[in-house]
Design a protein around this motif. Sequence first.
Motif, PDB file in Angstrom:
ATOM      1  N   THR A 147      77.261  45.857  -2.415  1.00  0.00           N
ATOM      2  CA  THR A 147      77.722  47.105  -2.712  1.00  0.00           C
ATOM      3  C   THR A 147      78.858  47.623  -2.034  1.00  0.00           C
ATOM      4  O   THR A 147      79.848  48.184  -2.770  1.00  0.00           O
TER       5      THR A 147
ATOM      6  N   ARG B  59      72.047  43.547  -0.467  1.00  0.00           N
ATOM      7  CA  ARG B  59      72.375  44.622  -1.401  1.00  0.00           C
ATOM      8  C   ARG B  59      73.737  45.606  -0.799  1.00  0.00           C
ATOM      9  O   ARG B  59      74.473  45.858  -1.477  1.00  0.00           O
TER      10      ARG B  59
ATOM     11  N   THR C 250      82.344  48.259  -3.888  1.00  0.00           N
ATOM     12  CA  THR C 250      82.873  49.739  -3.612  1.00  0.00           C
ATOM     13  C   THR C 250      84.473  49.427  -3.438  1.00  0.00           C
ATOM     14  O   THR C 250      85.417  50.073  -3.978  1.00  0.00           O
TER      15      THR C 250
ATOM     16  N   ALA D 216      76.307  49.564  -6.907  1.00  0.00           N
ATOM     17  CA  ALA D 216      74.970  49.224  -6.546  1.00  0.00           C
ATOM     18  C   ALA D 216      74.329  48.377  -7.783  1.00  0.00           C
ATOM     19  O   ALA D 216      73.797  47.486  -7.480  1.00  0.00           O
TER      20      ALA D 216
END
Length: 188
Positions: A130, A126, A134, A145
């Motif tokens: 993420t 994760r 980003t 997220a």
Amino acid sequence: MGTDRLDEVLDATYDCLTRYGVRRTTMDDIAGTMGVSRSAVYQYVRNKDDAFRRLAARLHEQALERARQAATDPGTPSRGRIRGVLAAKLDLVLELAGDSPHTSELLDADARLFGGICSAFTTELRRLLTDLFTETGTAAEVEPAQAADICIALVMGLEHRPDAQALLPLASDALVAGLLGTPPGPGL
């Protein structure tokens, strides 16, 4: 502690897992598979549970290393790096599921022995995803997220399909295009 010998213990533990499962495997089984005494096995692991925890940790760490390499590959567009992270998870599941009905026990996030390892693995995936979202940016209504969580859910949905590896590129490209707010294609 000799790493090579520990690897032999873990390889033997995996062999026993494929034949007997976690509950039915004994330290004698592991030792017999290696062709050594049980006391020799105890030089590298504390007990059967320790052997299985170390085995699960090794397999998950190998998959994480593949995911990290995919996430940081400078020559691959973002869409491909995201797919690479997802493929690392899917490949781990399919490999274990294909070897024996018992090997999937190592993936049980609710299991006493492996729950923490499985949870830490998913948490790191994760984080990698993420970070990728980003860096790349997402559609205005999707947080990085959330995009990561959606991608992990996609892989979890594919895990039980016989054509999972064939579907992953198509599904991840379509999903990521939507999450990035871009049309599917070779870019990104």
